[in-house]
Design a protein around this motif. Structure first.
Motif, mmCIF file in Angstrom:
data_model
loop_
_atom_site.group_PDB
_atom_site.id
_atom_site.type_symbol
_atom_site.label_atom_id
_atom_site.label_comp_id
_atom_site.label_asym_id
_atom_site.label_seq_id
_atom_site.Cartn_x
_atom_site.Cartn_y
_atom_site.Cartn_z
ATOM 1 N N ALA A 255 0.837 -1.205 0.000
ATOM 2 C CA ALA A 255 0.000 0.000 0.000
ATOM 3 C C ALA A 255 0.870 1.253 0.000
ATOM 4 O O ALA A 255 0.584 2.224 -0.726
ATOM 5 C CB ALA A 255 -0.932 -0.015 1.204
ATOM 6 N N LEU A 256 1.933 1.264 0.799
ATOM 7 C CA LEU A 256 2.833 2.418 0.828
ATOM 8 C C LEU A 256 3.621 2.547 -0.476
ATOM 9 O O LEU A 256 3.890 3.661 -0.943
ATOM 10 C CB LEU A 256 3.806 2.300 1.998
ATOM 11 N N ALA A 257 4.003 1.425 -1.055
ATOM 12 C CA ALA A 257 4.835 1.442 -2.260
ATOM 13 C C ALA A 257 4.048 1.767 -3.515
ATOM 14 O O ALA A 257 4.641 2.064 -4.558
ATOM 15 C CB ALA A 257 5.528 0.092 -2.425
ATOM 16 N N GLY A 258 2.700 1.707 -3.447
ATOM 17 C CA GLY A 258 1.907 1.906 -4.643
ATOM 18 C C GLY A 258 2.076 0.771 -5.637
ATOM 19 O O GLY A 258 2.131 0.984 -6.854
ATOM 20 N N LEU A 259 2.149 -0.454 -5.129
ATOM 21 C CA LEU A 259 2.389 -1.616 -5.988
ATOM 22 C C LEU A 259 1.250 -1.840 -6.974
ATOM 23 O O LEU A 259 1.467 -2.209 -8.126
ATOM 24 C CB LEU A 259 2.590 -2.861 -5.120
ATOM 25 N N VAL A 260 0.014 -1.641 -6.512
ATOM 26 C CA VAL A 260 -1.157 -1.933 -7.336
ATOM 27 C C VAL A 260 -1.600 -0.674 -8.072
ATOM 28 O O VAL A 260 -1.789 0.383 -7.458
ATOM 29 C CB VAL A 260 -2.302 -2.478 -6.471
ATOM 30 N N HIS A 261 -1.752 -0.800 -9.393
ATOM 31 C CA HIS A 261 -2.265 0.291 -10.222
ATOM 32 C C HIS A 261 -3.627 -0.123 -10.783
ATOM 33 O O HIS A 261 -4.243 -1.063 -10.272
ATOM 34 C CB HIS A 261 -1.285 0.593 -11.350
ATOM 35 N N ASN A 262 -4.082 0.536 -11.808
ATOM 36 C CA ASN A 262 -5.318 0.088 -12.446
ATOM 37 C C ASN A 262 -5.045 -1.223 -13.172
ATOM 38 O O ASN A 262 -3.884 -1.575 -13.440
ATOM 39 C CB ASN A 262 -5.865 1.151 -13.395
ATOM 40 N N THR A 263 -6.088 -1.942 -13.503
ATOM 41 C CA THR A 263 -5.919 -3.301 -14.027
ATOM 42 C C THR A 263 -5.149 -3.328 -15.337
ATOM 43 O O THR A 263 -4.342 -4.237 -15.581
ATOM 44 C CB THR A 263 -7.282 -3.977 -14.186
ATOM 45 N N GLY A 264 -5.348 -2.322 -16.198
ATOM 46 C CA GLY A 264 -4.590 -2.282 -17.445
ATOM 47 C C GLY A 264 -3.104 -2.174 -17.192
ATOM 48 O O GLY A 264 -2.297 -2.892 -17.800
ATOM 49 N N ASP A 265 -2.717 -1.285 -16.284
ATOM 50 C CA ASP A 265 -1.291 -1.148 -15.953
ATOM 51 C C ASP A 265 -0.753 -2.399 -15.271
ATOM 52 O O ASP A 265 0.390 -2.802 -15.515
ATOM 53 C CB ASP A 265 -1.073 0.069 -15.048
ATOM 54 N N ASN A 266 -1.563 -3.019 -14.425
ATOM 55 C CA ASN A 266 -1.130 -4.265 -13.783
ATOM 56 C C ASN A 266 -0.883 -5.356 -14.822
ATOM 57 O O ASN A 266 0.086 -6.122 -14.711
ATOM 58 C CB ASN A 266 -2.178 -4.732 -12.771
ATOM 59 N N LEU A 267 -1.744 -5.413 -15.841
ATOM 60 C CA LEU A 267 -1.545 -6.387 -16.913
ATOM 61 C C LEU A 267 -0.252 -6.104 -17.674
ATOM 62 O O LEU A 267 0.526 -7.024 -17.955
ATOM 63 C CB LEU A 267 -2.731 -6.360 -17.879
ATOM 64 N N ARG A 268 -0.008 -4.840 -18.005
ATOM 65 C CA ARG A 268 1.201 -4.502 -18.750
ATOM 66 C C ARG A 268 2.459 -4.849 -17.948
ATOM 67 O O ARG A 268 3.450 -5.360 -18.506
ATOM 68 C CB ARG A 268 1.171 -3.021 -19.137
ATOM 69 N N LYS A 269 2.425 -4.559 -16.654
ATOM 70 C CA LYS A 269 3.570 -4.897 -15.809
ATOM 71 C C LYS A 269 3.790 -6.408 -15.770
ATOM 72 O O LYS A 269 4.932 -6.894 -15.837
ATOM 73 C CB LYS A 269 3.338 -4.373 -14.389
#
Length: 323
Positions: A255-269
């Protein structure tokens, strides 16, 4: 716990490889809680480089399992249940197939007593050294939320160490009882930007998340062995501690690191990481293992590369359908 866990493994291997570049490959679990069985004749000695590559692989697999699980929850929240299932099934593969196979090759699981000693060493390092240093550095850099979290986790790891010490006494002497497992405070991880500013804090959060992910994976393996050897109380202790490492510690850090983004960005990563594993990381590991005659490890790396290619293709297809 990754940094200390892998460092402990490497130090142990150095003692065994002082006169030889190879070390014995052990079985995944010891029957009956006793000494591990003698290596099968087909399980020849593993080269130190191969063991290092397997350690790196396990770190990545454990972290991928944790990240994909968080991405799955975000996909569900965003109204993409099919993507949630895809992330979840891939996370399951990373932990319960890839990492388990790597753990078997390196002999990560030993007797219940040895597993406890390994856990005590890792928790002691995190309690006394790693998280205290991270907290001090975060305060110096003005990241007070991270400093508070690191300090809180340091205290938790001390309690984990003490519980494992008590369990070790019960296992080795028959005196006393294995402590009850800790309860995890479930920390939600919503999509968002990092809540820390300093590059050093961000790097420390990344190190910590990889460590907590590996601790979770390792403790679940230890729990399975405790069950197999007739010690359900020890299994519950390992499982409860694993839940704290993942659902509380890693989640708070994510949560502090901002690991999770929107689902599209999570897919690209995810696609980028899977493609790197398929085309660069695991083929390189396989080539090195082949060069030193570690054929079983080479087969594992090649199979994992092929699986990563399939994961990348599945995630790419999912991303294309979102557009």
């Amino acid at each position: 716990m990754f940094r200390h866990s892998i460092r402990t493994l490497v130090v142990s291997l150095c003692a065994l490889t002082a006169a030889s570049p190879t070390v014995p490959a052990l079985a995944l679990a010891a029957p009956g809680g006793g000494a591990p069985p003698a290596p099968h004749t087909a399980a020849r000695a593993l080269h130190a480089q191969t063991l290092g590559d397997l350690a790196t692989a396990m770190k990545g697999m454990a972290y991928a399992h944790a990240a994909y699980s968080l991405f799955a929850a975000e996909a569900d929240r965003a109204g993409h249940p099919d993507l949630g299932r895809l992330f979840r099934s891939t996370a399951h593969t990373e932990l319960n197939e890839h990492l388990h196979e790597a753990a078997a090759l390196v002999g990560m699981v030993s007797t219940n007593a040895a597993n406890l000693r390994q856990a005590i060493d890792g928790e002691t390092y995190e309690h006394q050294v790693m998280y205290r240093r991270f907290a001090d550095q975060a305060r110096e850099d003005g990241d007070l939320k991270a400093a508070d979290l690191f300090s809180e986790i340091a205290a938790d790891e001390g309690r984990h160490r003490d519980a494992f010490r008590t369990a070790l006494t019960a296992v080795t002497t028959g005196r006393g009882a294995v402590p009850a497992p800790p309860e995890a405070d479930m920390v939600p991880v919503a999509a968002g930007l990092p809540k820390v500013k300093a590059a050093r804090t961000k790097a420390n959060l990344d190190t910590a998340m990889h460590g907590e992910a590996l601790a979770h994976a390792k403790y679940m393996l230890f729990a399975a062995h405790a069950k197999q050897t007739g010690n359900p109380a020890l299994a519950r202790l390992f499982e409860g501690t694993a839940a704290v490492e993942s659902h509380e510690h890693l989640a708070g850090e994510a949560a502090l690191a901002g690991l999770v983004h929107n689902t599209g960005d999570n897919l690209r990563k995810t696609i980028t990481g899977a493609r790197d594993g398929a085309t660069t990381l695991y083929p390189g590991f396989a080539e090195r293992a082949t060069a030193v005659g570690d054929t079983a490890a080479a087969r594992f790396f090649r199979a994992t590369a092929a699986n990563e290619a399939r994961h990348a293709a599945a995630f790419q297809e999912a991303l294309d359908q979102m557009r």
